[in-house]
Write a protein that holds these residues in place. Structure first.
Motif, PDB file in Angstrom:
ATOM      1  N   ALA A 295       0.814  -1.219   0.000  1.00 41.07           N
ATOM      2  CA  ALA A 295       0.000   0.000   0.000  1.00 41.07           C
ATOM      3  C   ALA A 295       0.848   1.270   0.000  1.00 41.07           C
ATOM      4  CB  ALA A 295      -0.940   0.000   1.203  1.00 41.07           C
ATOM      5  N   SER A 296       1.898   1.268   0.810  1.00 43.53           N
ATOM      6  CA  SER A 296       2.707   2.487   0.908  1.00 43.53           C
ATOM      7  C   SER A 296       3.411   2.765  -0.427  1.00 43.53           C
ATOM      8  CB  SER A 296       3.717   2.383   2.040  1.00 43.53           C
ATOM      9  OG  SER A 296       4.647   1.347   1.791  1.00 43.53           O
ATOM     10  N   GLU A 297       3.790   1.691  -1.144  1.00 41.74           N
ATOM     11  CA  GLU A 297       4.453   1.877  -2.437  1.00 41.74           C
ATOM     12  C   GLU A 297       3.475   2.351  -3.500  1.00 41.74           C
ATOM     13  OE1 GLU A 297       6.651  -1.650  -3.482  1.00 41.74           O
ATOM     14  OE2 GLU A 297       7.909  -1.463  -1.692  1.00 41.74           O
ATOM     15  N   LYS A 298       2.275   1.778  -3.487  1.00 44.29           N
ATOM     16  CA  LYS A 298       1.217   2.215  -4.417  1.00 44.29           C
ATOM     17  C   LYS A 298       1.005   3.718  -4.281  1.00 44.29           C
ATOM     18  CE  LYS A 298      -1.999  -1.673  -4.604  1.00 44.29           C
ATOM     19  NZ  LYS A 298      -1.759  -2.199  -5.943  1.00 44.29           N
ATOM     20  N   ASP A 299       0.879   4.121  -3.025  1.00 47.22           N
ATOM     21  CA  ASP A 299       0.640   5.517  -2.698  1.00 47.22           C
ATOM     22  C   ASP A 299       1.786   6.397  -3.205  1.00 47.22           C
ATOM     23  OD1 ASP A 299      -0.771   7.554  -1.307  1.00 47.22           O
ATOM     24  OD2 ASP A 299       0.800   7.488   0.230  1.00 47.22           O
ATOM     25  N   GLU A 300       3.007   5.881  -3.007  1.00 50.60           N
ATOM     26  CA  GLU A 300       4.184   6.644  -3.417  1.00 50.60           C
ATOM     27  C   GLU A 300       4.240   6.796  -4.942  1.00 50.60           C
ATOM     28  OE1 GLU A 300       7.907   4.919  -2.225  1.00 50.60           O
ATOM     29  OE2 GLU A 300       8.781   6.886  -1.812  1.00 50.60           O
ATOM     30  N   ILE A 301       3.948   5.715  -5.656  1.00 51.35           N
ATOM     31  CA  ILE A 301       3.965   5.776  -7.123  1.00 51.35           C
ATOM     32  C   ILE A 301       2.886   6.744  -7.612  1.00 51.35           C
ATOM     33  CG2 ILE A 301       3.539   4.455  -9.265  1.00 51.35           C
ATOM     34  CD1 ILE A 301       4.804   2.013  -7.855  1.00 51.35           C
ATOM     35  N   GLN A 302       1.691   6.637  -7.026  1.00 44.17           N
ATOM     36  CA  GLN A 302       0.581   7.504  -7.424  1.00 44.17           C
ATOM     37  C   GLN A 302       0.941   8.980  -7.223  1.00 44.17           C
ATOM     38  OE1 GLN A 302      -2.095   6.495  -9.069  1.00 44.17           O
ATOM     39  NE2 GLN A 302      -2.566   8.685  -9.276  1.00 44.17           N
ATOM     40  N   ARG A 303       1.511   9.267  -6.063  1.00 47.48           N
ATOM     41  CA  ARG A 303       1.889  10.656  -5.761  1.00 47.48           C
ATOM     42  C   ARG A 303       2.966  11.146  -6.728  1.00 47.48           C
ATOM     43  NH1 ARG A 303       2.039  13.448  -1.471  1.00 47.48           N
ATOM     44  NH2 ARG A 303       4.296  13.300  -1.360  1.00 47.48           N
ATOM     45  N   ALA A 304       3.916  10.257  -7.047  1.00 54.97           N
ATOM     46  CA  ALA A 304       5.000  10.633  -7.960  1.00 54.97           C
ATOM     47  C   ALA A 304       4.460  10.910  -9.362  1.00 54.97           C
ATOM     48  CB  ALA A 304       6.066   9.543  -7.998  1.00 54.97           C
ATOM     49  N   LEU A 305       3.539  10.046  -9.818  1.00 57.07           N
ATOM     50  CA  LEU A 305       2.957  10.256 -11.147  1.00 57.07           C
ATOM     51  C   LEU A 305       2.240  11.607 -11.207  1.00 57.07           C
ATOM     52  CD1 LEU A 305       1.430   6.729 -11.970  1.00 57.07           C
ATOM     53  CD2 LEU A 305       3.467   7.782 -12.987  1.00 57.07           C
ATOM     54  N   GLU A 306       1.501  11.906 -10.142  1.00 57.25           N
ATOM     55  CA  GLU A 306       0.771  13.181 -10.107  1.00 57.25           C
ATOM     56  C   GLU A 306       1.738  14.352 -10.126  1.00 57.25           C
ATOM     57  OE1 GLU A 306      -1.931  13.042  -6.761  1.00 57.25           O
ATOM     58  OE2 GLU A 306      -2.911  11.278  -7.648  1.00 57.25           O
ATOM     59  N   TYR A 307       2.736  14.270  -9.274  1.00 51.74           N
ATOM     60  CA  TYR A 307       3.696  15.382  -9.212  1.00 51.74           C
ATOM     61  C   TYR A 307       4.391  15.574 -10.560  1.00 51.74           C
ATOM     62  CZ  TYR A 307       7.481  18.469  -7.944  1.00 51.74           C
ATOM     63  OH  TYR A 307       8.346  19.540  -7.916  1.00 51.74           O
TER      64      TYR A 307
END
Lengths: 472, 194
Positions: A314-326
């Motif tokens: 979950a924490s990695e999913k969140d990190e990837i999602q945030r990175a894609l958005e940024y």
């Protein structure tokens, strides 16, 4: 027969001043490099306590982070100017040698140390800067420290340090054509993660490392910290010795040959062990591009941007999602389709003469894409002069690059060189953190060759194919 | 440096991994030549929007975490640069203790030098705290002497810390002052190598 030792253990043993139960070792520091950002509070601490710099002769200062690269004498930001003036005053007051912005030896701290021969095998080297790991390329134990430790070294020439765990990164086989030291270190961090080196000092070994020039080795060691390791080093060999021969601060004549023999004896013994060993096959490494917001988020230029679904955590999913958005990217899009607005060739990772030569080769006779602003920032005055002597400045200028003065420049945007919010930069620097090159700026880390090719194409391209054909 | 023995405080959760020092204190605030006053810039790009207005989504801006002194975050906290401005900002904002599954080496070191206790807990313990801290007024007691973290709901765990940083934190020592008492050893080393 003595137990075989690795170079990290050898250097450590030679520098222990004092050992006692329940304490880290008191370690002697041979060279302390200082710059304007992380030193003012340390000098202030000395003053408040009536302390001196114990060994000004082992301390060397430069200005790099705040230095303007366009007109270096015009420092628009009064706070930047104050920080640089403060370093000048502190160096005068405490008797420390300073290569200020007018000095011919000025440049990025991690570029000039090796250039001047201050960096030598077997030394313990510290600086209030995490990329101090660069100097490990020479077989020195070199690591970044905070300002309290800067003050501690200024006052005592020592640090309390627990012996590190040792990690061998074995790079088997050879790098392919068009694949660089930068691609290798990005691929290592991509494979093992941004904290695989935490708590360790790395020694890089293997055929691909042995084949590298000193400048390429510096690029690899420079980014050790992006894998979590405070220090990363390479055992000295003939390449190391020949780079240092004749440099200003190394012994000369017969004394040099004696030093060279001592240096080579530091190399890791046959059969020495490490706490951990990891391996990577150099032949499988492709040119890399980071797509996200830490250096471990990198992929081959031939690949697609990953999706949050590529992990179960979950924490990695969140990190990837945030990175894609940024980063303003879509999962699954080919990284080569990503259009760029800026190209930055420079920083303590990739601003040395050979970096500039390789980038120049890629762009010679071509034109920067009209949608791209491209700058080249040599790592030091000396790199700049040498490049100009070879006519590299002309190659860059004719292609549409701006040719700047030495400094940290766009690597961290503490000076005038900043990427505007939402714009995208192909950068040869070392960190693609959010806001690193300016608030909202989007950084993609690449090699100098890949940055040069992207400047011409206006988007990422595989430099291996690029050099073989004309640009469309 | 202020000694730290037992600390009780409000917990602020920051459920993110790999929080780097460029986020903790962005580079435009590294130009001050003082040690103080960095708290106002802590997590600046996350706390404030482009116009300088507080981002209501960010935990540090939530009224329920106002006055928090224990920061809880994901793994590899403080990665990146060696800037001590990062722990200075954390401390100046009011945090005395950080709890995370792991830290970058330089950041962790810098915390000790400034009297901040950076506790390494398991991912499960950190997740438990982050969940509990969703309810208002959740606080923890940290006992450094006994190496125990506990709340008043029966949740507690012990943590590891090396003897040297523990002693430094408990006593609030000036490390340089301590090292200077080894002057004869340093001199001896220099003479032997000269």
């Amino acid at each position: 027969m003595q137990t075989p030792k690795n170079i990290i253990q050898k250097i450590w043993e030679q520098h222990v001043v004092h050992q006692e139960e329940g304490k880290p070792d008191l370690l002697y520091i041979d060279l302390h490099l200082v710059h304007e950002v992380t030193s003012p509070q340390a000098f202030e601490g000395l003053r408040m306590n009536g302390r001196k710099v114990r060994r000004p002769d082992l301390t060397y200062a430069t200005m790099d982070h705040n230095v303007p690269t366009r007109e270096r004498h015009i420092i628009n930001d009064p706070i930047s100017k104050k920080q640089m003036d403060t370093l000048k005053q502190n160096c005068q007051e405490f008797g420390v040698t300073l290569a200020d912005i007018n000095h011919p030896d000025n440049g990025i701290v991690h570029v000039i140390g090796p250039e001047l021969g201050l960096t030598q095998p077997g030394k313990t080297i510290v600086c209030g800067d995490s990329h101090t790991s660069t100097h490990g390329a020479f077989g020195a134990l070199a690591f970044g420290i905070g300002t309290s430790e800067v003050e501690h070294v200024l006052a005592t020439q020592t640090l309390w340090q627990a012996p590190p765990k040792t990690l061998n990164v074995k790079v088997n086989d050879k790098l392919g054509t068009g694949v660089t030291a930068k691609d290798l270190i990005l691929a290592i961090i991509g494979k093992f993660g941004v904290k695989f080196g935490t708590g360790y000092v790395i020694e890089y070994t293997g055929e691909a490392i042995r084949d590298m020039s000193m400048e390429e080795r510096m690029t690899v060691c420079n980014m050790s910290i992006e894998g979590g390791a405070r220090a990363g080093l390479i055992s000295p060999d003939e390449t190391t010795v020949e780079y240092l021969r004749g440099r200003r601060h190394v012994p000369q004549g017969e004394a040099f040959e004696e030093a060279a023999a001592r240096w080579k004896a530091l190399a890791t013994d046959e059969g020495a062990v490490y706490d951990t060993v990891v391996e990577i096959d150099a032949a499988e490494v492709e040119p890399q591009v980071t797509w996200g917001t830490n250096p471990g988020m990198c992929i081959p230029v031939t690949a697609n941007v990953p999706s949050p679904d590529s992990t179960d955590k979950a924490s990695e999913k969140d990190e990837i999602q945030r990175a894609l958005e940024y980063m303003g990217l879509e999962a699954g899009q080919p990284i080569s389709s990503v259009k760029i607005d800026h190209v930055f060739i420079g920083s303590c990772t990739n601003s040395r003469l050979s970096d500039l030569r390789k980038a120049a080769e890629v762009i010679r006779g071509k034109q920067v894409d009209p949608s791209v602003t491209a700058i080249v920032v040599p790592g030091s005055f000396s790199v700049k002069l040498a490049a100009e002597k070879e006519g590299l400045d002309q190659v860059f200028k004719e292609a549409g690059f701006e040719w700047r003065d030495a400094g940290c420049s766009m690597c961290l945007g503490m000076n005038d060189d900043i990427i505007p919010s939402g714009e995208r930069c192909a950068s040869t620097s070392n960190r693609n953190f959010e806001g690193r090159q300016g608030k909202g700026a989007r950084t993609h880390l690449v090699s100098p060759e890949m940055a040069a090719a992207a400047a011409i194409a206006g988007h990422f391209v595989d430099v291996r194919k690029f050099t073989a054909q004309e640009v469309m | 440096m202020e000694p730290l023995r037992i600390h009780q405080g409000l917990v602020c959760p920051l459920d993110r991994t790999n929080v780097d020092t460029d986020q903790i204190i962005p580079k435009q605030f590294l130009k001050r030549i003082e040690r103080s006053g960095f708290g106002q810039f802590l997590f600046y790009n996350w706390r404030f929007d482009d116009d300088g207005n507080p981002n209501p989504e960010f935990p540090l801006n939530a009224p329920q975490y106002k006055g928090a002194s224990i920061l809880v975050a994901g793994e590899n906290f403080g990665c990146g640069s060696s800037r001590e401005h990062a722990p200075w900002a954390v401390q100046d904002f009011g945090f005395k203790v950080i709890i995370a599954p792991s830290y970058a080496d330089i950041f962790k070191n810098n915390c000790v030098k400034n009297g901040i206790l950076a506790i390494q807990a398991s991912e499960e313990q950190v997740q438990t705290i982050i969940e509990k801290a969703q309810s208002e007024g959740y606080s923890l007691t940290v006992n450094l002497e006994d190496q125990v973290v506990s709340d008043n709901e029966g949740f507690s765990f012990t943590f590891d810390i090396a003897p040297y940083p523990k002693e430094m934190l408990l006593n609030g020592w000036d490390e340089i002052g301590v090292t200077l008492t080894y002057e004869d050893k340093i001199k001896e080393y220099e003479l032997a190598r000269a």
